[in-house]
Write an enzyme that holds these catalytic residues in place. Structure first.
Site, mmCIF file in Angstrom:
data_model
loop_
_atom_site.group_PDB
_atom_site.id
_atom_site.type_symbol
_atom_site.label_atom_id
_atom_site.label_comp_id
_atom_site.label_asym_id
_atom_site.label_seq_id
_atom_site.Cartn_x
_atom_site.Cartn_y
_atom_site.Cartn_z
ATOM 1 C CB CYS A 107 -0.941 -0.012 1.210
ATOM 2 S SG CYS A 107 -2.134 1.340 1.160
ATOM 3 C CB THR A 117 -29.462 -3.185 7.457
ATOM 4 O OG1 THR A 117 -28.952 -2.306 8.479
ATOM 5 C CG2 THR A 117 -30.265 -2.381 6.453
ATOM 6 C CB THR A 136 -28.350 0.771 10.644
ATOM 7 O OG1 THR A 136 -29.328 0.554 9.619
ATOM 8 C CG2 THR A 136 -29.058 1.104 11.955
ATOM 9 C CE1 TYR A 137 -26.077 7.340 8.690
ATOM 10 C CE2 TYR A 137 -25.216 5.480 7.433
ATOM 11 C CZ TYR A 137 -25.011 6.620 8.200
ATOM 12 O OH TYR A 137 -23.726 7.021 8.484
ATOM 13 C CG ASN A 138 -33.177 1.996 10.415
ATOM 14 O OD1 ASN A 138 -32.982 2.904 11.212
ATOM 15 N ND2 ASN A 138 -33.089 0.719 10.759
#
Length: 551
Positions: free
Chosen positions: A189, A457, A445-447
């Site tokens: 990298c 989710t 999560t943002y659903n």
């Protein structure tokens, strides 16, 4: 021209005080103008070959200065610094000196720049986060600008990284950056290696160490074996590896130093995964991030291809495997339906412990045969490979060549009950910071799922996390591994395995081919799950070995 008075001091630009920044900018402007005048007069009076060499050195120094100003004009969170840096560059150009321009199209080669947050357009909360990051590092790097899709995670990540690199701890600062270089180099990298080479020198590191690991102190050389095994085959780590480091006479590590080193190694192995998984572009002021060539008529010169500046074509032309929009729409619907069905099955029946164990072993075996069609060996470049030994040592699946690795049962040794307390005891507060980062990544999560809202989710997030741990032989007794095959299709598994195990082989085609209807922010979220699950897996093996040594 006295060198001392012409060395730019960038620290003042990191201040939150406007007057301090103004003074620093004026000093930099004066230095740039003096260097410009020197180069112009030298060009006119060039007579001896030795002058040519001296001027080449001066020009190289000037170019680095201008590249840094270009980065500030685009990436500094302070508006006054952005604008003034741009004006200094313009004044240099008007005096007949060629100035650099950015190469590429934003912080990521995979994500169109127009879909990302632009520096200067952030809200107050985000500006404070950017200012903190800039004050700590003197830059707002591309990793930060991609992670900013998820501010809650980014804040935790930056806090943890700042603590590991700059706050009180067992290891001296230059050792920390050198270990970062060693870890990033295992995955070739160059992005992370270049950043930490610069940081290593900035904190007073010996430039000779950068000629190769064999030039570093024996104590750091001894860490090479652990770095290698941890990066590619962590299930092979034993208490003998730990004993060899702690009982090396005058080159011995203390337990606290070793825990600090292990956390740094796992952090940078995982960050290399994120760098490749999200297609992070070189920093503007680093090699490959800018050019002094004038733009062509089309603003895209064929010679840019050799510098990796081919993302325009990649964005405009869909990858060969891309299906139509309607196909990818149905993929989302099918995934939603599978989640509903699995939820119903969970409520109706529960598999026996024997069946659960059998499904884990089956998934572990199957994960060995998930590989990309692009799975060719990548030969490490010399500038990266010199930072580690044994370039041929890479990821190998568990049972290749008849080798069997026992399953690591989380019920016997887990992060929450064992790893966390060990880290916190030997390196106070770091266990807490890492634990918070794990929890944020896992529970974030943002659903939403693609175009759908109000979606739970958690099942999908758990499948991704547990699939990664399954690839490392880590088993949760209470999880039904049959769900993984239902929720993760082949192209997604290929992407996950490549990002986690051989990140240097990730391609834009792999990134584009999974979850085609999902937003880029959701794909970045996937990468956060991947790097945190990978880091935890590596930590579990290393910390278990340390615990066994201690007992």
């Amino acid at each position: 021209m006295a060198e001392g008075e012409n060395e730019a001091r960038w620290e003042g630009l990191c201040s939150r005080d406007t007057t301090t920044r103004e003074t620093a900018l004026e000093n930099i402007r004066q230095i740039v103008l003096r260097k410009t005048e020197y180069l112009r007069s030298a060009k006119e009076t060039l007579s001896r070959p030795s002058d040519g060499l001296s001027n080449a050195v001066s020009l190289d120094g000037m170019n680095k200065l201008l590249a840094h100003l270009l980065m500030l004009s685009k990436r500094c969170p302070f508006k006054d610094v952005r604008e003034r840096s741009g004006l200094i560059l313009k004044s240099v150009e008007e005096l007949g000196i060629r100035i650099p321009r950015p190469l590429g199209h934003g912080p990521s080669r995979f994500i169109p720049e127009k879909e990302m947050l632009q520096v200067g357009s952030e809200d107050a909360q985000m500006h404070a986060l950017f200012a903190d990051s800039f004050a700590a590092l003197g830059r707002l790097d591309n990793i930060t600008l991609v992670m900013v899709f998820h501010p809650q995670y980014l804040e935790s990540f930056l806090k943890t990284q700042h603590y590991l690199l700059q706050m009180d701890g067992p290891l001296p600062l230059h050792y920390r950056h050198y270990i970062g270089i060693m870890a990033a180099a295992r995955h070739q990298c160059s992005y992370l290696v270049n950043l930490h080479v610069s940081d290593f020198l900035h904190v007073g590191g010996d430039p000779k160490w950068l000629n190769g690991l064999e030039n570093a102190p024996q104590k750091l050389q001894n860490l090479g074996e652990l770095n290698k095994v941890l990066a590619h085959r962590p299930w092979l780590i034993t208490k003998e590896h730990i004993e060899g480091l702690l009982k090396a006479e005058e080159h011995s590590w203390s337990l606290a130093e070793l825990v600090h080193a292990v956390v740094l190694l796992t952090h940078y192995h995982s960050l290399a995964s994120f760098t490749f998984g999200c297609g992070i572009s070189p920093e503007i002021h680093c090699d490959g991030g800018h050019t002094f060539r004038p733009p062509s008529v089309s603003n895209y010169c064929i010679c840019d291809i050799t510098n990796g500046n081919h993302s325009v074509d990649e964005m405009q032309v869909n990858s060969a495997g891309n299906a139509s929009v309607s196909d990818s729409f149905f993929e989302v619907e099918a995934l939603m339906e599978k989640m509903r069905q699995l939820q119903e099955c969970r409520e109706e029946e529960e598999a026996s412990q024997e069946e659960m164990a059998s499904r884990f072993e089956m998934e572990k075996r199957e994960s060995m045969f998930v590989f990309s069609s692009d799975d060719d060996e990548v030969t490490p470049a010399r500038d990266v490979s010199r930072h580690f030994e044994d370039t041929s040592y890479g990821y190998k699946d568990f049972s290749r060549h008849g080798m069997h690795v026992p399953t690591f049962r989380v019920q016997d040794y887990c992060w929450e009950d064992h790893g966390y307390s060990l880290v916190n005891r030997l390196y106070p507060d770091v266990g807490q910071l890492i634990d918070e980062k794990f929890h944020i990544a896992y529970n974030l999560t943002y659903n939403t799922m693609a175009m759908h809202k109000d979606v739970d989710t958690s099942m999908l997030r758990r499948a991704i996390w547990n699939y990664i741990h399954c690839m490392f032989g880590i088993r949760y007794d209470d999880y039904d591994y049959g769900e993984i095959n239902q929720l993760l299709d082949r192209s997604f598994k290929v992407y996950i395995k490549t990002v986690v195990c051989t990140p240097e082989k990730v391609t834009k085609r792999m990134y584009d081919s999974f979850w085609r209807q999902f937003k880029h922010s959701e794909k970045v979220h996937v990468n956060l799950l991947l790097i945190e699950a990978r880091m935890q897996a590596e930590l579990l093996y290393a910390l278990r070995a340390i615990t066994r040594y201690m007992t």
